[in-house]
Design an enzyme around this catalytic site. Structure first.
Site, short mmCIF file in Angstrom:
data_model
loop_
_atom_site.label_atom_id
_atom_site.label_comp_id
_atom_site.label_asym_id
_atom_site.label_seq_id
_atom_site.Cartn_x
_atom_site.Cartn_y
_atom_site.Cartn_z
N ARG A 1 -31.05 -19.12 -2.87
CA ARG A 1 -30.15 -19.83 -1.94
C ARG A 1 -30.34 -21.32 -1.94
NH1 ARG A 1 -28.59 -16.50 3.38
NH2 ARG A 1 -29.28 -14.52 2.59
N ARG B 1 -28.41 -7.44 14.82
CA ARG B 1 -29.29 -8.53 14.39
C ARG B 1 -29.25 -9.68 15.40
NH1 ARG B 1 -28.08 -9.30 8.04
NH2 ARG B 1 -28.27 -11.47 8.64
N ARG C 1 -25.45 -20.50 10.38
CA ARG C 1 -25.71 -19.82 9.09
C ARG C 1 -24.64 -20.21 8.08
NH1 ARG C 1 -25.81 -13.91 11.09
NH2 ARG C 1 -25.73 -13.36 8.88
N ARG D 1 -20.95 -5.89 13.55
CA ARG D 1 -21.94 -5.19 12.70
C ARG D 1 -23.11 -4.62 13.50
NH1 ARG D 1 -24.70 -8.35 7.90
NH2 ARG D 1 -25.11 -9.85 9.53
N LYS E 1 -22.35 -8.55 0.95
CA LYS E 1 -23.41 -8.42 -0.08
C LYS E 1 -24.19 -7.12 0.12
CE LYS E 1 -25.29 -12.38 1.17
NZ LYS E 1 -24.37 -12.80 2.25
P1 AP5 Z 1 -22.61 -6.99 5.12
O1 AP5 Z 1 -22.49 -6.17 3.90
O2 AP5 Z 1 -23.76 -6.71 6.05
O3 AP5 Z 1 -22.53 -8.56 4.76
P2 AP5 Z 1 -23.63 -9.53 4.10
O4 AP5 Z 1 -22.94 -10.39 3.11
O5 AP5 Z 1 -24.80 -8.73 3.63
O6 AP5 Z 1 -23.95 -10.40 5.37
P3 AP5 Z 1 -25.36 -10.94 5.90
O7 AP5 Z 1 -25.12 -11.34 7.32
O8 AP5 Z 1 -26.45 -9.94 5.66
O9 AP5 Z 1 -25.56 -12.18 5.00
P4 AP5 Z 1 -26.56 -13.35 5.22
O10 AP5 Z 1 -26.59 -13.96 3.88
O11 AP5 Z 1 -26.23 -14.23 6.35
O12 AP5 Z 1 -27.88 -12.60 5.72
P5 AP5 Z 1 -29.28 -12.24 5.02
O13 AP5 Z 1 -29.80 -11.02 5.60
O14 AP5 Z 1 -29.16 -12.35 3.54
O15 AP5 Z 1 -21.23 -6.83 5.94
C1 AP5 Z 1 -21.07 -7.41 7.23
C2 AP5 Z 1 -20.20 -6.48 8.11
O16 AP5 Z 1 -18.89 -6.40 7.55
C3 AP5 Z 1 -20.71 -5.03 8.19
O17 AP5 Z 1 -20.51 -4.54 9.49
C4 AP5 Z 1 -19.85 -4.26 7.18
O18 AP5 Z 1 -19.67 -2.92 7.55
C5 AP5 Z 1 -18.54 -5.05 7.21
N1 AP5 Z 1 -17.89 -5.12 5.89
C6 AP5 Z 1 -18.51 -5.34 4.69
N2 AP5 Z 1 -17.60 -5.36 3.68
C7 AP5 Z 1 -16.38 -5.15 4.27
C8 AP5 Z 1 -15.03 -5.09 3.75
N3 AP5 Z 1 -14.79 -5.23 2.43
N4 AP5 Z 1 -14.03 -4.89 4.63
C9 AP5 Z 1 -14.28 -4.76 5.97
N5 AP5 Z 1 -15.53 -4.81 6.52
C10 AP5 Z 1 -16.57 -5.02 5.68
O19 AP5 Z 1 -30.17 -13.49 5.50
C11 AP5 Z 1 -30.50 -13.62 6.86
C12 AP5 Z 1 -31.40 -14.83 7.06
O20 AP5 Z 1 -32.60 -14.68 6.33
C13 AP5 Z 1 -30.84 -16.18 6.58
O21 AP5 Z 1 -29.99 -16.78 7.54
C14 AP5 Z 1 -32.13 -16.97 6.38
O22 AP5 Z 1 -32.67 -17.38 7.59
C15 AP5 Z 1 -33.04 -15.92 5.78
N6 AP5 Z 1 -32.96 -15.82 4.31
C16 AP5 Z 1 -32.57 -14.74 3.57
N7 AP5 Z 1 -32.65 -15.00 2.26
C17 AP5 Z 1 -33.10 -16.28 2.14
C18 AP5 Z 1 -33.38 -17.13 1.03
N8 AP5 Z 1 -33.22 -16.71 -0.24
N9 AP5 Z 1 -33.82 -18.38 1.30
C19 AP5 Z 1 -34.00 -18.82 2.56
N10 AP5 Z 1 -33.76 -18.07 3.65
C20 AP5 Z 1 -33.31 -16.80 3.45
MG MG Z 2 -26.84 -8.64 4.17
#
Ligand code: AP5
Ligand code: MG
Length: 219
Positions: free
Chosen positions: A87, A160, A171, A126, A13
């Site tokens: 979410r 992270r 997660r 990552r 994402k």
């Molecule tokens: P990356 O692009 O960073 O993936 P991502 O989908 O953004 O993964 P996240 O870990 O950020 O998702 P998440 O939903 O768990 O975390 P968030 O910060 O939203 O890619 C990952 C890796 O893969 C990178 O190294 C990249 O280079 C590589 N990569 C990417 N695409 C690739 C490809 N096509 N091929 C090969 N490699 C690739 O949320 C974190 C926490 O915040 C949650 O757990 C929760 O506690 C809280 N939170 C956030 N939003 C909410 C909400 N709305 N409600 C409640 N709690 C929330």
């Molecule tokens: Mg992310």
């Protein structure tokens, strides 16, 4: 108009949002980034959410909605990428109310599909720039110049705290328990496009841009 980018941890994402943002036509709102900023700045919200996030759980919907409302006020009328929001079904309902007041709408929900084994590999490699948050990977995406961020030239990188294997499992479980229903809701409204996000980032981005054009976004 709003694009909701949907998918499990590590599905890409943030990476896809960064690629779209390069065109200058999108504002990127990541609730994960907003929460991590609150923690880094030591705010009251940061103090509340720090432990919750480090266990891979969700902070309250009220906290999330207060952050989102501020961002929507700042970016009225712009094309917005919502990364990782909504979410929970409560967030969906509160979001609908906010959007109807602002006469805005969700134009497309893109569901990024990747196998669990790939998610683990992506998350465990990552890291990001401490200064600007640009995301890298130990093998898949290294900075062009070793040790310096491509985007801002920063020299410090961080991993992270919620990227540990046991927290990642939690997660993914939380995602399946609470967030899958959100995708089902938008699917019933005919707004969901499923993408194979196991391809390389540029190919995924090309597929994503085709969906956006069809849905009437300016890319
Ligand atoms: P990356 O692009 O960073 O993936 P991502 O989908 O953004 O993964 P996240 O870990 O950020 O998702 P998440 O939903 O768990 O975390 P968030 O910060 O939203 O890619 C990952 C890796 O893969 C990178 O190294 C990249 O280079 C590589 N990569 C990417 N695409 C690739 C490809 N096509 N091929 C090969 N490699 C690739 O949320 C974190 C926490 O915040 C949650 O757990 C929760 O506690 C809280 N939170 C956030 N939003 C909410 C909400 N709305 N409600 C409640 N709690 C929330
Ligand atoms: Mg992310």
């Amino acid at each position: 108009m709003i694009l909701v980018l949907f998918g499990p941890p590590g599905s890409g994402k943030g990476t896809q949002s960064d690629l779209l943002r390069n065109s200058g036509h999108f504002v990127h709102i990541s609730t994960g980034d907003l929460l991590r900023n609150e923690v880094a700045e030591g705010t009251e919200i940061g103090g509340i959410v720090k432990d919750i996030m480090s266990h891979g759980e969700f902070p309250s919907d009220d906290i999330i909605m207060s952050l989102i409302e501020k961002q929507l006020d700042l970016h009225e009328g712009e094309q917005i990428i919502c990364d990782g929001f909504p979410r929970t079904m409560n967030q969906v309902l509160a979001f609908n109310t906010l959007l109807s007041v602002k006469r805005e709408n969700v134009g497309l929900v893109v569901n990024l599909n990747v196998d669990l084994s790939q998610l683990i590999e992506r998350i465990s490699g990552r890291y990001s720039c401490k200064e600007c948050g640009a995301v890298y990977h130990d093998t898949n995406k290294r900075p062009l110049k070793d040790g310096a961020c491509d985007r801002c030239g920063g020299l410090e990188f961080v991993r992270r705290t919620d990227d540990q294997p046991d927290v990642l499992k939690n997660r993914v479980r939380t995602y399946l328990d609470q967030t899958q229903a959100v995708c089902d809701y938008y699917r019933q409204k005919g707004l969901v496009k499923d993408l194979d996000a196991s391809k390389d980032p540029v190919s995924v981005n090309n597929d994503l841009k085709s969906c956006l054009t069809q849905a009437g976004f300016i890319i």
